[in-house]
Motif scaffolding. Structure first.
Motif, PDB file in Angstrom:
ATOM      1  N   PRO A 129      99.994  76.358  42.277  1.00 26.36           N
ATOM      2  CA  PRO A 129      99.899  75.134  41.478  1.00 26.36           C
ATOM      3  C   PRO A 129     101.239  74.851  40.785  1.00 26.36           C
ATOM      4  O   PRO A 129     102.014  75.763  40.516  1.00 26.36           O
ATOM      5  N   ARG A 130     101.501  73.573  40.537  1.00 22.95           N
ATOM      6  CA  ARG A 130     102.731  73.189  39.839  1.00 22.95           C
ATOM      7  C   ARG A 130     102.693  73.741  38.413  1.00 22.95           C
ATOM      8  O   ARG A 130     101.637  73.774  37.773  1.00 22.95           O
ATOM      9  N   CYS A 131     103.864  74.132  37.930  1.00 23.12           N
ATOM     10  CA  CYS A 131     103.979  74.741  36.605  1.00 23.12           C
ATOM     11  C   CYS A 131     104.908  73.933  35.709  1.00 23.12           C
ATOM     12  O   CYS A 131     105.773  73.199  36.191  1.00 23.12           O
ATOM     13  N   ILE A 132     104.730  74.128  34.430  1.00 21.09           N
ATOM     14  CA  ILE A 132     105.634  73.608  33.412  1.00 21.09           C
ATOM     15  C   ILE A 132     106.467  74.798  32.949  1.00 21.09           C
ATOM     16  O   ILE A 132     105.911  75.845  32.614  1.00 21.09           O
ATOM     17  N   THR A 133     107.787  74.648  32.952  1.00 24.45           N
ATOM     18  CA  THR A 133     108.663  75.713  32.451  1.00 24.45           C
ATOM     19  C   THR A 133     109.078  75.353  31.031  1.00 24.45           C
ATOM     20  O   THR A 133     109.690  74.303  30.807  1.00 24.45           O
TER      21      THR A 133
END
Length: 63
Positions: free
Chosen positions: A35-39
């Motif tokens: 899944p896409r992540c927030i850094t």
């Protein structure tokens, strides 16, 4: 207070929910299969609940 879909999950929370090892999560991420992540500024990752749900839905088998 934000809705459940706005919830930001830690990698540990995602791994616990999916019953996978963190190494599996990071392997999927490296292969662009997770899944896409927030850094965040401190390089920690978060996954939006809505993104995790979307990612899981894409992986459902058609019956």
């Amino acid at each position: 207070m934000g809705s459940r879909t706005d919830e930001k999950l830690t990698v540990s929370e995602v791994c616990a929910e999916l019953k996978i090892a963190p190494s599996t999560f990071y392997d999927w991420r490296a292969k662009k299969r997770g899944p896409r992540c927030i850094t965040l500024e401190n390089r920690q990752l978060r996954v939006r609940r809505s993104e995790l749900d979307r990612w899981l839905t894409e992986r459902e088998d058609a019956a």
